[in-house]
Design a protein around this motif. Sequence first.
Motif, PDB file in Angstrom:
ATOM      1  N   LYS A  74      -5.909 -38.727 -39.389  1.00 18.80           N
ATOM      2  CA  LYS A  74      -5.932 -37.771 -40.492  1.00 18.80           C
ATOM      3  C   LYS A  74      -7.263 -37.773 -41.232  1.00 18.80           C
ATOM      4  O   LYS A  74      -7.822 -36.706 -41.533  1.00 18.80           O
ATOM      5  CB  LYS A  74      -4.786 -38.085 -41.453  1.00 18.80           C
ATOM      6  N   TRP A  75      -7.805 -38.948 -41.543  1.00 17.19           N
ATOM      7  CA  TRP A  75      -8.966 -39.021 -42.419  1.00 17.19           C
ATOM      8  C   TRP A  75     -10.251 -38.552 -41.748  1.00 17.19           C
ATOM      9  O   TRP A  75     -11.137 -38.015 -42.411  1.00 17.19           O
ATOM     10  CB  TRP A  75      -9.135 -40.447 -42.954  1.00 17.19           C
ATOM     11  N   LEU A  76     -10.373 -38.707 -40.464  1.00 16.32           N
ATOM     12  CA  LEU A  76     -11.554 -38.228 -39.745  1.00 16.32           C
ATOM     13  C   LEU A  76     -11.309 -36.853 -39.135  1.00 16.32           C
ATOM     14  O   LEU A  76     -12.184 -35.980 -39.178  1.00 16.32           O
ATOM     15  CB  LEU A  76     -11.945 -39.219 -38.641  1.00 16.32           C
ATOM     16  N   GLY A  77     -10.116 -36.651 -38.573  1.00 20.05           N
ATOM     17  CA  GLY A  77      -9.835 -35.410 -37.860  1.00 20.05           C
ATOM     18  C   GLY A  77      -9.704 -34.195 -38.749  1.00 20.05           C
ATOM     19  O   GLY A  77     -10.165 -33.102 -38.402  1.00 20.05           O
ATOM     20  N   THR A  78      -9.093 -34.351 -39.928  1.00 15.52           N
ATOM     21  CA  THR A  78      -8.877 -33.195 -40.804  1.00 15.52           C
ATOM     22  C   THR A  78     -10.179 -32.583 -41.309  1.00 15.52           C
ATOM     23  O   THR A  78     -10.330 -31.345 -41.282  1.00 15.52           O
ATOM     24  CB  THR A  78      -7.972 -33.586 -41.989  1.00 15.52           C
ATOM     25  N   PRO A  79     -11.160 -33.357 -41.795  1.00 12.78           N
ATOM     26  CA  PRO A  79     -12.436 -32.738 -42.203  1.00 12.78           C
ATOM     27  C   PRO A  79     -13.125 -31.991 -41.068  1.00 12.78           C
ATOM     28  O   PRO A  79     -13.716 -30.923 -41.294  1.00 12.78           O
ATOM     29  CB  PRO A  79     -13.269 -33.941 -42.668  1.00 12.78           C
ATOM     30  N   ILE A  80     -13.057 -32.540 -39.848  1.00 12.51           N
ATOM     31  CA  ILE A  80     -13.649 -31.834 -38.707  1.00 12.51           C
ATOM     32  C   ILE A  80     -12.912 -30.525 -38.463  1.00 12.51           C
ATOM     33  O   ILE A  80     -13.529 -29.478 -38.221  1.00 12.51           O
ATOM     34  CB  ILE A  80     -13.609 -32.718 -37.445  1.00 12.51           C
ATOM     35  N   SER A  81     -11.589 -30.551 -38.538  1.00 14.29           N
ATOM     36  CA  SER A  81     -10.788 -29.348 -38.318  1.00 14.29           C
ATOM     37  C   SER A  81     -11.139 -28.254 -39.310  1.00 14.29           C
ATOM     38  O   SER A  81     -11.143 -27.064 -38.971  1.00 14.29           O
ATOM     39  CB  SER A  81      -9.296 -29.677 -38.405  1.00 14.29           C
ATOM     40  N   TRP A  82     -11.435 -28.621 -40.550  1.00 11.87           N
ATOM     41  CA  TRP A  82     -11.758 -27.621 -41.577  1.00 11.87           C
ATOM     42  C   TRP A  82     -13.036 -26.846 -41.250  1.00 11.87           C
ATOM     43  O   TRP A  82     -13.228 -25.725 -41.731  1.00 11.87           O
ATOM     44  CB  TRP A  82     -11.894 -28.286 -42.945  1.00 11.87           C
ATOM     45  N   LEU A  83     -13.896 -27.414 -40.440  1.00 14.40           N
ATOM     46  CA  LEU A  83     -15.141 -26.720 -40.098  1.00 14.40           C
ATOM     47  C   LEU A  83     -14.862 -25.461 -39.280  1.00 14.40           C
ATOM     48  O   LEU A  83     -15.622 -24.486 -39.359  1.00 14.40           O
ATOM     49  CB  LEU A  83     -16.067 -27.657 -39.311  1.00 14.40           C
ATOM     50  N   TYR A  84     -13.787 -25.464 -38.501  1.00 11.86           N
ATOM     51  CA  TYR A  84     -13.520 -24.351 -37.597  1.00 11.86           C
ATOM     52  C   TYR A  84     -13.097 -23.073 -38.319  1.00 11.86           C
ATOM     53  O   TYR A  84     -13.673 -21.998 -38.049  1.00 11.86           O
ATOM     54  CB  TYR A  84     -12.504 -24.773 -36.529  1.00 11.86           C
ATOM     55  N   PRO A  85     -12.111 -23.079 -39.218  1.00 12.59           N
ATOM     56  CA  PRO A  85     -11.808 -21.820 -39.911  1.00 12.59           C
ATOM     57  C   PRO A  85     -12.987 -21.303 -40.733  1.00 12.59           C
ATOM     58  O   PRO A  85     -13.158 -20.085 -40.867  1.00 12.59           O
ATOM     59  CB  PRO A  85     -10.622 -22.187 -40.815  1.00 12.59           C
ATOM     60  N   LEU A  86     -13.805 -22.206 -41.248  1.00 12.73           N
ATOM     61  CA  LEU A  86     -14.968 -21.768 -42.023  1.00 12.73           C
ATOM     62  C   LEU A  86     -15.964 -21.027 -41.138  1.00 12.73           C
ATOM     63  O   LEU A  86     -16.472 -19.967 -41.516  1.00 12.73           O
ATOM     64  CB  LEU A  86     -15.641 -22.975 -42.689  1.00 12.73           C
ATOM     65  N   ILE A  87     -16.223 -21.562 -39.946  1.00  9.62           N
ATOM     66  CA  ILE A  87     -17.174 -20.878 -39.062  1.00  9.62           C
ATOM     67  C   ILE A  87     -16.552 -19.622 -38.464  1.00  9.62           C
ATOM     68  O   ILE A  87     -17.257 -18.632 -38.212  1.00  9.62           O
ATOM     69  CB  ILE A  87     -17.683 -21.825 -37.942  1.00  9.62           C
ATOM     70  N   PHE A  88     -15.232 -19.592 -38.239  1.00 10.42           N
ATOM     71  CA  PHE A  88     -14.590 -18.379 -37.732  1.00 10.42           C
ATOM     72  C   PHE A  88     -14.769 -17.229 -38.722  1.00 10.42           C
ATOM     73  O   PHE A  88     -15.125 -16.104 -38.337  1.00 10.42           O
ATOM     74  CB  PHE A  88     -13.098 -18.613 -37.482  1.00 10.42           C
ATOM     75  N   LEU A  89     -14.524 -17.501 -39.992  1.00  7.77           N
ATOM     76  CA  LEU A  89     -14.664 -16.443 -41.004  1.00  7.77           C
ATOM     77  C   LEU A  89     -16.127 -16.068 -41.205  1.00  7.77           C
ATOM     78  O   LEU A  89     -16.451 -14.897 -41.413  1.00  7.77           O
ATOM     79  CB  LEU A  89     -14.042 -16.902 -42.327  1.00  7.77           C
ATOM     80  N   PHE A  90     -17.008 -17.056 -41.141  1.00  5.45           N
ATOM     81  CA  PHE A  90     -18.431 -16.755 -41.248  1.00  5.45           C
ATOM     82  C   PHE A  90     -18.885 -15.874 -40.091  1.00  5.45           C
ATOM     83  O   PHE A  90     -19.634 -14.901 -40.279  1.00  5.45           O
ATOM     84  CB  PHE A  90     -19.244 -18.054 -41.277  1.00  5.45           C
ATOM     85  N   ASP A  91     -18.440 -16.199 -38.881  1.00  6.21           N
ATOM     86  CA  ASP A  91     -18.804 -15.389 -37.714  1.00  6.21           C
ATOM     87  C   ASP A  91     -18.200 -13.987 -37.793  1.00  6.21           C
ATOM     88  O   ASP A  91     -18.799 -13.017 -37.310  1.00  6.21           O
ATOM     89  CB  ASP A  91     -18.351 -16.076 -36.428  1.00  6.21           C
ATOM     90  N   ALA A  92     -17.008 -13.864 -38.377  1.00 10.70           N
ATOM     91  CA  ALA A  92     -16.429 -12.534 -38.587  1.00 10.70           C
ATOM     92  C   ALA A  92     -17.326 -11.721 -39.511  1.00 10.70           C
ATOM     93  O   ALA A  92     -17.521 -10.513 -39.311  1.00 10.70           O
ATOM     94  CB  ALA A  92     -15.024 -12.657 -39.180  1.00 10.70           C
TER      95      ALA A  92
END
Length: 369
Positions: A74-92
């Motif tokens: 949870k502590w390492l994986g969740t921050p990494i996971s948050w990067l993906y929706p941010l870049i998806f919306l940025f790329d949109a």
Amino acid sequence: MEKISNYQLFGLTFLYQIGTTIIFGFGAGAGRDAWIAVLLSSLLGTCITIIYVLLMKMNPGLTLVQWFPAQFGKWLGTPISWLYPLIFLFDAGRVAGDLKELIPSTLLPTTPPLVFIGLFLLVMVFALYLGIENLARAGEILVPIVLILLSIEVLLLFSSDIIHLKYLLPILENGWVPIWENVYSQGISQTYGESIIFAMIWTQVKNPERIMKITIYSSILSGILLALSVTLAIATFGEDLYKRSIYPLFSLLGVVNVADFLNNLDPFGVIYLTSVAFFKMYIKIFAGIKAIQQLTHLHNHRVLIVPAVILVMYLGMSVSDNIAEHIYGMALEVVTPYVWVPLFFIFPSILLVVTWIRKKWLKGGGHSV
């Protein structure tokens, strides 16, 4: 919950992969050998997408943003996971920026970009509320239309007697270095690395065991069509003009002239490209809000639709001031090396190794320790 069929997944993947890529000069830095860069990008990019499918199979029932917490904790994986929706919306937002630059210079030169981008995203909100299953049904219809239009374009170009195959020669005059510089990392990132986004959608596919073949077929077909388009553009404009043109693949429609009767097909090209861009932007926004919903444990992702679209509109209107900054300053110098490479290649590769080791460890009885 409705499910996406095999053909619908193929349609979504294919339309996403060609997306706005077909507007710009893919591999232009490789000059007349750009078509080789496209084919090589397609080959390596298909291998990248296979890694994504393998990760899906090793994490059954989980989406992209659930893979990392499941394997890294949870502590390492969740921050990494948050990067993906941010870049998806940025790329949109960057797709909206593509349209902001394309439409005024081709179809609506006197219309403020805010007007058509606003109307475009208003339709996007409506489509997002309908759900991705409805978009998948529309994709079923659009895929054959796109293939037919591309076939007609090829016939019209040859009928216009403007194809000069000698422009493609000599092959590999400058060796493999300029080709490889365009393959890595932009070539395999732009179309194929971005396909990691479908790991947010694969859990909704009826037959997950078919995802591997569907993804491979789509990657190969999109690569072939992109290579064909690039080859035609080089054979029409020549190396120098292809490298200098902002929209060489789109400009092909503008030079069609059959017996001084059939010409000026730019409006049809804009409609076609806008439709494909709509699919790409939709999938990015949908994946972004679904990822945020899962990470925040919201009951319904629909409450995120309007805020996400407003953010995408803001980014599209403000992320770059001109086309040169949009393509070269933002995409090539910032997004690709510092965002796409880590998120599309480095993190998934590490995740694949960690997941494989953990699977082997558990299989060997290490879980009893």
